[in-house]
Every structure is written in structure tokens, then in C-alpha cells.
Design an enzyme around this catalytic site. Structure first.
Site, short mmCIF file in Angstrom:
data_model
loop_
_atom_site.label_atom_id
_atom_site.label_comp_id
_atom_site.label_asym_id
_atom_site.label_seq_id
_atom_site.Cartn_x
_atom_site.Cartn_y
_atom_site.Cartn_z
N ASP A 20 0.85 -1.19 0.00
CA ASP A 20 0.00 0.00 0.00
C ASP A 20 0.88 1.24 0.00
O ASP A 20 2.07 1.17 0.36
CB ASP A 20 -0.91 0.01 1.24
CG ASP A 20 -2.15 0.88 1.03
OD1 ASP A 20 -3.22 0.32 0.74
OD2 ASP A 20 -2.04 2.12 1.15
N ASP A 42 4.38 1.63 -4.06
CA ASP A 42 3.51 2.04 -5.14
C ASP A 42 3.63 0.97 -6.22
O ASP A 42 4.67 0.85 -6.87
CB ASP A 42 3.93 3.40 -5.69
CG ASP A 42 3.02 3.91 -6.80
OD1 ASP A 42 2.16 3.13 -7.26
OD2 ASP A 42 3.18 5.07 -7.21
N LYS A 79 -11.90 -5.27 -7.77
CA LYS A 79 -13.16 -4.53 -7.75
C LYS A 79 -13.29 -3.71 -9.03
O LYS A 79 -12.34 -3.07 -9.48
CB LYS A 79 -13.20 -3.60 -6.54
CG LYS A 79 -14.45 -2.72 -6.49
CD LYS A 79 -14.70 -2.16 -5.11
CE LYS A 79 -13.63 -1.22 -4.64
NZ LYS A 79 -13.89 -0.75 -3.27
#
Length: 234
Positions: free
Chosen positions: A109, A125, A189
Site C-alpha cells: 500500500d 507504489d 473490484k
């Protein structure tokens, strides 16, 4: 405060109403009210998960069974850590299942995440040029699963937000192509809308099977769903 009353089956929560305080926007009031009355938020608190999103990966895995003992898993944009929490026992990251292979869950993260027993968390990243090589080094090889519950910051403009999240998902997919083992799985997602068609075409070229699912824990008024691509062609 949530009040409860006793019923024939035990205790049930009364619906919590939030007063509109001075300086609080109506949208903030409605969000807070929804959080306080969300059964998955309450379940997450009771079961020790860091957020209601943990139930989404639980439900996805119940159907598609990609979090198996011994799997090497990468969780992109892992904060606050709910998906890592779910993965640890399922892949046997702590070696608690006797006779089963021990897996690895690697969370990355942009921000620091509180440690999770059994999970390896890095500030990274994933869009950096050498991010894929770093991940493979940390894993000691390629991944069996790359998953992402990431969402771009909301602009308040529906079409713009849709394009942003789809661009993020597509970038995650290209990252997965670099780090996945042949036969691997990609879970991410997406938002319902026109731009998802291009991503689906891309995934169908790279994976044997591509499916979509809206988990029961996903809010009914949300346009989010999840793409599950299995059988990476390598």
C-alpha cells in the site's frame, strides 16, 4: 450509541438515528447513519476484522476457492488490512493447519498499515517500474493470486469516478500479468458501466475463465462488483 432490545432470539439492535449537528453536511450525516446501522460493520467489529470489506473476500473465496493452503498471495492497496486478515488462516500463513502447505500473503500500500500476524506488509507504489520485481523478490517467486479492493478517490462525478476505478483496475491487471504464476488468479473490484468491456476482453485473452460477482456484503446501492479471472495462461 447503539441501543438493544431483547427479542425471542436474543438481542437485536435498534436503528440508530444521527442528528444533524451544526457544521455537519447532510451527506456526512447519512454516511454516519449508514455505518452505524450496517450489519457488516457490526460483524467486523465483533469478529475482529479491520473493516466490512473483509466479508467481500470471504464470500468471493467461498465460491471460487482461490485462497488455498500454500498459496502465494499479493493484496494490492491492502489498507486497512481486512483482506490480509482473511487470507492468513485460509492460505495457512501461520502454519497452524498440520499437514497443509504454508502460504504467503504480501500486502502492499502507499501508506503504512498496522502489522498483521502472518502477513508481510510493505509500503510500495505498485505502479513503480520495478514494483513487480520487488514483489517477486519478497515472495521468493511468482504469485498464485493477485487481488485488489482498490478504489480511486471520489470526484463526485459518476462517469469520471467510473473511468478512474477502471483505469486503476486495468493497471492492477497488467501488474498481475507480470507477477502471476501460470494458472494463477486475479480478483479485483470494478464498477458496472461501459468501460468494463475493454478490461473483460483483455482478461479473456490472458485467463481461461472470467466471471463477475457482487458479494452479498456489497451494499445494494453500490455499483461495485468483482471480476474473478482464473487460469492465467502465462
Amino acid at each position: 450509541m447503539v441501543k438493544s432490545i431483547k427479542s425471542g432470539r436474543g438481542y437485536r439492535d435498534l436503528t440508530v438515528k444521527v442528528k444533524t449537528a451544526r457544521g455537519r453536511k447532510l451527506s456526512s450525516k447519512l454516511w454516519l447513519e449508514r455505518q452505524l446501522n450496517d450489519p457488516y460493520v457490526k460483524r467486523a467489529q465483533v469478529e475482529g476484522y479491520r473493516g466490512r470489506a473483509a466479508f467481500k473476500i470471504l464470500e468471493l473465496d467461498e465460491k471460487y476457492r482461490f485462497l488455498v493452503p500454500g498459496a502465494r498471495v499479493v493484496d494490492l492497496g491492502c489498507a486497512p488490512g481486512g483482506w490480509c486478515q482473511v487470507s492468513v488462516p485460509r492460505i495457512n500463513a501461520l502454519g497452524e493447519k498440520s499437514g497443509k502447505k504454508v502460504g504467503t500473503i504480501l500486502g502492499v500500500d502507499l501508506q503504512e498499515v498496522e502489522p498483521i500476524p502472518g502477513a508481510e506488509i510493505h509500503v510500495l507504489d505498485f505502479m513503480e517500474d520495478d514494483a513487480d520485481e520487488k514483489v517477486k523478490t519478497w515472495l521468493g517467486g511468482k504469485a498464485d493470486v493477485v487481488m485488489s479492493d482498490m478504489a480511486a478517490s471520489s470526484s463526485g462525478h459518476k462517469q469520471t469516478d467510473h473511468l478512474r476505478i477502471m483505469a486503476l483496475c486495468e493497471t492492477a491487471a497488467y501488474f498481475a500479468f507480470d507477477v502471476l504464476e501460470e494458472g494463477g488468479t486475479f480478483v479485483a473490484k470494478v464498477l458496472a458501466g461501459g468501460a468494463e468491456g475493454d478490461l473483460q476482453k483483455l482478461l479473456k485473452q490472458k485467463f481461461k475463465n472470467v466471471a463477475h460477482m457482487k458479494p452479498p456484503s456489497s451494499r445494494a446501492d453500490s455499483s461495485e462488483k468483482f471480476v474473478i479471472a482464473t487460469g492465467f495462461r502465462g
